[in-house]
Design an enzyme around this catalytic site. Sequence first.
Site, PDB file in Angstrom:
ATOM      1  N   LYS A  93      -5.162  57.294  -4.043  1.00  0.00           N
ATOM      2  CA  LYS A  93      -4.652  58.525  -3.426  1.00  0.00           C
ATOM      3  C   LYS A  93      -3.515  59.077  -4.309  1.00  0.00           C
ATOM      4  O   LYS A  93      -2.634  58.349  -4.723  1.00  0.00           O
ATOM      5  CB  LYS A  93      -4.122  58.203  -2.017  1.00  0.00           C
ATOM      6  CG  LYS A  93      -3.811  59.375  -1.179  1.00  0.00           C
ATOM      7  CD  LYS A  93      -3.425  58.973   0.259  1.00  0.00           C
ATOM      8  CE  LYS A  93      -4.601  58.914   1.165  1.00  0.00           C
ATOM      9  NZ  LYS A  93      -4.222  58.892   2.610  1.00  0.00           N
ATOM     10  N   ARG A 115      -9.399  61.122  22.901  1.00  0.00           N
ATOM     11  CA  ARG A 115     -10.504  60.143  22.861  1.00  0.00           C
ATOM     12  C   ARG A 115     -10.184  58.878  23.651  1.00  0.00           C
ATOM     13  O   ARG A 115     -11.032  58.020  23.833  1.00  0.00           O
ATOM     14  CB  ARG A 115     -10.898  59.800  21.438  1.00  0.00           C
ATOM     15  CG  ARG A 115      -9.860  59.154  20.587  1.00  0.00           C
ATOM     16  CD  ARG A 115     -10.403  58.697  19.215  1.00  0.00           C
ATOM     17  NE  ARG A 115     -11.103  59.753  18.482  1.00  0.00           N
ATOM     18  CZ  ARG A 115     -11.690  59.550  17.298  1.00  0.00           C
ATOM     19  NH1 ARG A 115     -11.674  58.362  16.743  1.00  0.00           N
ATOM     20  NH2 ARG A 115     -12.306  60.507  16.662  1.00  0.00           N
ATOM     21  N   GLU A 128      -7.311  54.837  18.532  1.00  0.00           N
ATOM     22  CA  GLU A 128      -6.497  55.238  19.685  1.00  0.00           C
ATOM     23  C   GLU A 128      -6.972  54.577  20.979  1.00  0.00           C
ATOM     24  O   GLU A 128      -6.158  54.207  21.830  1.00  0.00           O
ATOM     25  CB  GLU A 128      -6.534  56.761  19.829  1.00  0.00           C
ATOM     26  CG  GLU A 128      -5.700  57.506  18.781  1.00  0.00           C
ATOM     27  CD  GLU A 128      -6.402  57.658  17.453  1.00  0.00           C
ATOM     28  OE1 GLU A 128      -7.580  57.249  17.322  1.00  0.00           O
ATOM     29  OE2 GLU A 128      -5.772  58.188  16.511  1.00  0.00           O
TER      30      GLU A 128
HETATM   31  C1  TPP Z   1      -8.826  60.061  15.516  1.00  0.00           C
HETATM   32  C2  TPP Z   1      -7.821  60.383  14.456  1.00  0.00           C
HETATM   33  N1  TPP Z   1      -6.635  59.740  14.475  1.00  0.00           N
HETATM   34  C3  TPP Z   1      -5.694  60.018  13.537  1.00  0.00           C
HETATM   35  C4  TPP Z   1      -5.939  60.974  12.577  1.00  0.00           C
HETATM   36  C5  TPP Z   1      -4.854  61.345  11.588  1.00  0.00           C
HETATM   37  N2  TPP Z   1      -5.271  61.068  10.215  1.00  0.00           N
HETATM   38  C6  TPP Z   1      -5.668  62.007   9.384  1.00  0.00           C
HETATM   39  S1  TPP Z   1      -6.125  61.441   7.918  1.00  0.00           S
HETATM   40  C7  TPP Z   1      -5.700  59.855   8.362  1.00  0.00           C
HETATM   41  C8  TPP Z   1      -5.840  58.725   7.417  1.00  0.00           C
HETATM   42  C9  TPP Z   1      -7.270  58.636   6.964  1.00  0.00           C
HETATM   43  O1  TPP Z   1      -7.397  57.516   6.102  1.00  0.00           O
HETATM   44  P1  TPP Z   1      -8.731  57.390   5.275  1.00  0.00           P
HETATM   45  O2  TPP Z   1      -9.891  57.548   6.165  1.00  0.00           O
HETATM   46  O3  TPP Z   1      -8.625  56.130   4.518  1.00  0.00           O
HETATM   47  O4  TPP Z   1      -8.730  58.643   4.314  1.00  0.00           O
HETATM   48  P2  TPP Z   1      -7.759  58.902   3.055  1.00  0.00           P
HETATM   49  O5  TPP Z   1      -6.671  59.819   3.535  1.00  0.00           O
HETATM   50  O6  TPP Z   1      -7.233  57.589   2.597  1.00  0.00           O
HETATM   51  O7  TPP Z   1      -8.634  59.556   2.029  1.00  0.00           O
HETATM   52  C10 TPP Z   1      -5.272  59.824   9.675  1.00  0.00           C
HETATM   53  C11 TPP Z   1      -4.826  58.601  10.390  1.00  0.00           C
HETATM   54  C12 TPP Z   1      -7.188  61.622  12.599  1.00  0.00           C
HETATM   55  N3  TPP Z   1      -7.489  62.593  11.685  1.00  0.00           N
HETATM   56  N4  TPP Z   1      -8.110  61.305  13.526  1.00  0.00           N
HETATM   57 MG    MG Z   2      -7.877  55.674   2.716  1.00  0.00          MG
END
Ligand code: TPP
Ligand code: MG
Length: 642
Positions: A283, A396, A368
């Site tokens: 990232k 959710r 969640e």
């Molecule tokens: C249900 C839900 N909870 C929390 C979030 C907030 N959120 C947005 S991106 C993220 C992290 C995602 O991590 P990953 O899937 O590894 O993607 P990356 O950002 O590392 O590419 C979170 C927790 C969300 N989008 N959806």
């Molecule tokens: Mg990730």
Amino acid sequence: MALLEHIGEPADLRGLSHAQLGALADEIRGFLVRHVARTGGHLGPNLGVVELTLALHRCFDSPRDALLWDVGHQAYVHKILTGRTAGFARLRQRGGLSGYPSRAESAHDHIEHSHASMALSYADGMAKARQLAGDGGRHIVAVVGDGALTGGPAWEALNSIAAAPDRPVVIVVNDNGRSYAPTVGGLARHLSALRTHARHERPADLGRRALDEAGAPGRRPHRAVHATRQGIKDALAPRTFFADLGLAYLGPVDGHDLPAVEDALERAKGLGCPVVVHCVTRKGLGYRPAEDDDTDHFHGVGAIDPRTGVPLRTSGLTWSAAFGHELSAAAAESPEVVAITAAMPDSVGLTAFAARYPSRFFDVGIAEQHAVASAAGLAMGGLHPVVAVYGTFLNRAVDQVLMDLALHRLGVTLVIDRAGLTGDDGPSHNGLWDLALLQPVPGLRLAAPRDLPTLREELREALGVADAPTALRFPRGAVAPDIPALRRTGGVDVLRESHGGVLVVAVGVMARTALDAAELCAARGVPTTVVDPRWVTPLPAELLRLAGGHRAVVTVEDGLRSGGVGTAVLQQLADAGITAPVRVLGVRDGFPGHGTRAELLAEAGLTPEAVAQAVVSVAGEAWTAGAADPPPTTRGATPPAR
Ligand SMILES: Cc1ncc(C[n+]2csc(CCOP(=O)(O)OP(=O)(O)O)c2C)c(N)n1
Ligand SMILES: [Mg+2]
Ligand SMILES: CC(=O)[C@@H](O)[C@H](O)COP(=O)(O)O
């Protein structure tokens, strides 16, 4: 922009050499930094998927093949490659490019919401639809982050996908080891073990790439070396959880080594069964301020100085930080207080709490439902859990609030952050539903602080409830200046008082808007009383007495109008036989487009002027309906909305 300006659609990538693609990747990174530094957005995640997205659009034929993005915050490169570079000038701005996929923008886009862990369910469904349509030639590809894989729905979908070896789906795991913070749990540990195994493979990769870059003469040896190496690698590969489920597994692949990713994707295409392609990425790659940032590698940024990455604006004390500070203070006096986050410790203000009370802090991943249900377990263990979560993501877990918290009458406190209109992240990020979803929960008590003193007071009141779930809700952004009460009556704070005028019931931070509207009404000769009920569920009985002393009632809330607090007030007045005219002000459009919070509040009629109009209007109606003494003037009154 020598190459990028010639890329209008994925087909334009096909003729480029790997050397040109490397140069194009550099141009794309420069483009992302330039634009996102100005507009704000998900810079780190998108810098991490440049080569991966290039490879996907070279190996698959979007939109015939479906490319699905889990969460969708990492789809900027996909948008750049599908003809939308011009839109980045107004990324996430009203009427501009969405920060997530959007079917209105492009046929290349599918899933529009930003809620994690759902893409594999769409992939499973699309694969079934493809099978029923007999369209075996269409590939279904889902890009899922390591964080999104920690969400329950992703596991449900994996189970279903693995049940059908004849329904091929390509699952690209974009493994950068992080959500915001490092991804937690057994799955993260498993992926890390697979990455570590891959690191021993690296020398062979370097040799292979040297042969590849030597051009045609090196091509034959490269393929021989690669085939041999791949065969050995497959034979020695560690067991993977995916393979144990019955899914084919390819990788780990260096997600920034474009030829290697292409090789893996081409192999995946040819397998004809569900397959996981495990790509290891970083990232923030290619932008030193993001690479060096150890909080979240610029997961989501506001406007920044592109040279240094330093934010151009600071928001002052945010509600999240204020909550975190207050919780840490309360926890010092109450050892039973513990805190839970679903992969967003810093965003919900728990970083300091986690540092101060590491054994009383739990990050459960993007989960969640599990966060709330595990809180039930913690409460049954004699603790008082505080689950800090964005309103839109709490949606959710409503079943867990109902059945795991309320049914068992457990003292768990939900701290609902980003409640109300948030704006930039579009319709799936506004916290509009919490008031409507939680009001019907038996026994649940919900407070809406209007400022720091009421946040402090209502949080402590919530922590003192051991036999029912409690909840506090507050918006995104800076804490409002203190709004002292003239007096408190029956739990209701009276913020401004008139006799016999219009009663305005303000929910949480709408108190400031209501008071400003009251000033406008006074100038138009309409007296108002403004009250803050503090605990809005269940409604304080005192509101009935106050309403009985006024000729009309207006409620104001930053949440869905239907089913919100105003609806409850309307019902309470009707049940008591109070026939004063009522106006319920709230958000009517559940899915407003992206824009700033101020723009969306204005469009929802939640500005002081709009509220004043409603008050003057209902005052006119009250006096027209035979109230004893008409107001001095109802100038500016608009006919009552039907
Ligand atoms: C249900 C839900 N909870 C929390 C979030 C907030 N959120 C947005 S991106 C993220 C992290 C995602 O991590 P990953 O899937 O590894 O993607 P990356 O950002 O590392 O590419 C979170 C927790 C969300 N989008 N959806
Ligand atoms: Mg990730
Ligand atoms: C993609 C996602 O769900 C979050 O990263 C979202 O962008 C929240 O942004 P704020 O934390 O700035 O409200």
